[in-house]
Design a protein around this motif. Sequence first.
Motif, PDB file in Angstrom:
ATOM      1  N   GLY A 280      37.437  43.874  42.070  1.00  0.00           N
ATOM      2  CA  GLY A 280      38.440  43.098  41.351  1.00  0.00           C
ATOM      3  C   GLY A 280      38.445  43.624  39.891  1.00  0.00           C
ATOM      4  N   ASP A 303      40.816  47.083  43.536  1.00  0.00           N
ATOM      5  CA  ASP A 303      41.675  46.016  43.074  1.00  0.00           C
ATOM      6  C   ASP A 303      42.881  45.946  43.835  1.00  0.00           C
ATOM      7  N   ARG A 350      33.028  41.116  37.502  1.00  0.00           N
ATOM      8  CA  ARG A 350      33.196  40.482  36.022  1.00  0.00           C
ATOM      9  C   ARG A 350      34.477  39.770  36.099  1.00  0.00           C
TER      10      ARG A 350
HETATM   11  C1  SAM Z   1      40.376  38.220  35.451  1.00  0.00           C
HETATM   12  S1  SAM Z   1      40.876  39.865  35.978  1.00  0.00           S
HETATM   13  C2  SAM Z   1      39.171  40.611  35.811  1.00  0.00           C
HETATM   14  C3  SAM Z   1      39.643  42.164  35.762  1.00  0.00           C
HETATM   15  C4  SAM Z   1      37.986  43.006  35.700  1.00  0.00           C
HETATM   16  N1  SAM Z   1      37.086  42.701  36.387  1.00  0.00           N
HETATM   17  C5  SAM Z   1      37.558  42.905  33.899  1.00  0.00           C
HETATM   18  O1  SAM Z   1      36.711  42.119  33.728  1.00  0.00           O
HETATM   19  O2  SAM Z   1      38.412  43.171  33.361  1.00  0.00           O
HETATM   20  C6  SAM Z   1      40.726  39.599  37.870  1.00  0.00           C
HETATM   21  C7  SAM Z   1      41.179  40.687  38.656  1.00  0.00           C
HETATM   22  O3  SAM Z   1      40.908  40.183  40.043  1.00  0.00           O
HETATM   23  C8  SAM Z   1      42.023  41.016  40.584  1.00  0.00           C
HETATM   24  N2  SAM Z   1      42.239  40.209  42.140  1.00  0.00           N
HETATM   25  C9  SAM Z   1      42.685  39.025  42.077  1.00  0.00           C
HETATM   26  N3  SAM Z   1      42.781  38.657  43.547  1.00  0.00           N
HETATM   27  C10 SAM Z   1      42.314  39.814  44.111  1.00  0.00           C
HETATM   28  C11 SAM Z   1      41.855  40.109  45.382  1.00  0.00           C
HETATM   29  N4  SAM Z   1      42.079  39.284  46.538  1.00  0.00           N
HETATM   30  N5  SAM Z   1      41.488  41.191  45.918  1.00  0.00           N
HETATM   31  C12 SAM Z   1      41.152  42.268  44.699  1.00  0.00           C
HETATM   32  N6  SAM Z   1      41.471  42.122  43.472  1.00  0.00           N
HETATM   33  C13 SAM Z   1      41.888  40.732  43.280  1.00  0.00           C
HETATM   34  C14 SAM Z   1      43.313  40.800  39.915  1.00  0.00           C
HETATM   35  O4  SAM Z   1      44.443  41.777  40.118  1.00  0.00           O
HETATM   36  C15 SAM Z   1      42.641  41.153  38.561  1.00  0.00           C
HETATM   37  O5  SAM Z   1      42.637  42.453  38.159  1.00  0.00           O
END
Ligand code: SAM
Length: 469
Positions: A280, A303, A350
């Motif tokens: 993610g 992601d 994160r």
């Molecule tokens: C709050 S953001 C955090 C992004 C990154 N980890 C950071 O700290 O900059 C949450 C991320 O989770 C991804 N996400 C949400 N549901 C997901 C899923 N089922 N599988 C993969 N990624 C997912 C979103 O697209 C988003 O980019």
Amino acid sequence: MAIEMQSEFLQLIQLINTSAQAVAQGYSDAGLPHPSANDGAPPLPAHFAAQAATHQASLTLVAACRQLIASVMAPTTYAMEIAMAYHYSVAVRAAIEAHVVEVLRDAGDEGMHVNEISKYSNINPEKLARMLRILAIHHIFKEVAPDVFANNRISLTLDKGKDAKTLATTNPAEWYEGSNGYAAIFAFTADSGIKSAAHIPDILQDLEVANSYDPMDAPIVKGLGQGLWTHLNTAGNEAKLHRFNTAMVGSQLFANAGDRLLDCIGWGTFPSGSVCVDIGGGVGTQAMLITKEHPHLKMIVQDSAPLENQAKQFWASVDPDAIPSGRVEWTIHDFFNPQPVKDATVYFLRCIIHNLSDENAGRLLRRVRDACSPTSKLILADYLIPFACPTPPDSKTASLVNTPDVPAPLLNNMGKSMGYLLDLAMMALFNSQERTIEHWNSVITKAGFKIDRIAGNEGAFVYIICSPS
Ligand SMILES: C[S@@+](CC[C@H](N)C(=O)[O-])C[C@H]1O[C@@H](n2cnc3c(N)ncnc32)[C@H](O)[C@@H]1O
């Protein structure tokens, strides 16, 4: 006098005096003027160093000032100002979308009349002035003459890094691209965040959903009609998706001095070629920070599909060699499905677990557990929330937590509010939450991991380093 010295009021004054002196001394020692919100120049590296050196004294000073303000203000006025705080949020977003900080960049301390500022957006100048005025009385911008505004130290954080003329004629999807992400995270919060949070009290009282932790029962669904990821990935919302992904660059501001991603994990100790999976990981902003300092690691960012184009553009601009050389991979993966990368050295998450209910966090972490080798590490980066009172000394998990000394009569959390604000943002956006140490330990152990150590202090954005149990 002895009795007077015991009053909370005088204790606070004493703390303010000693901590303010320590901050002033820290800046003088660095050969810098004492800090002022009215300073209109961008901070230099020396300012950041002085800020870091005086961090603990600043925390004490801010906590004591806030407590003193709460002590002396009329309680009804204090409560009403909190109840109306959403207007600060609104004004921040309006100023960002009117490109005010960029218009004022060359105006210096003399500033510019709002009639000129408003030419870079559709906003009525008289209404814009009222937005800027409420910010100015909170030390964001200065009103240097009636309706004439100038930048200051805090308004400069709203800068999107492009010039105002370009911004005025650019598609909003491009406004935040390539910026440090602060304006993006402020504007996201003051848009989707506030529209979702407004429904929290209704949901809390709604017997049909009051006890649910299902993301589809989150306040955002009342506010925007959809969950956040669906909303961002819906055709027509491209500007919001781009803003959110850049907001994650800006989320770097959660990390405090001394708790930084690069300082406290020991990335350099992992052998060359070690695989680190950023689950993610968004477009890859954290992986970019890691690979810059530790190119010996193989970073795999996972992601969802709608981010792919922005991720490719991101890597092409920040580190063009990263993907062609194979040092970084950006891949599509739904983290609730089986983890395709087995036996990685690190699985890094994160700002992911705070988006999820305990049940969904468990589903995701068990996918990671299934992929782990006995030596794999799980690293979770999120806030570690303290209670507002001291943590009970008999707590089983107390030994895992670094709790800095808090001088009486300050609250256990030293007046810091960011983690608690994000906690309610998570409630609004995902029906999820930030967690205390007991809560973290429960989620982590149920998924088959144990906490080795926590880098960072309770109350801060921390890195929780875990091993398979
Ligand atoms: C709050 S953001 C955090 C992004 C990154 N980890 C950071 O700290 O900059 C949450 C991320 O989770 C991804 N996400 C949400 N549901 C997901 C899923 N089922 N599988 C993969 N990624 C997912 C979103 O697209 C988003 O980019």
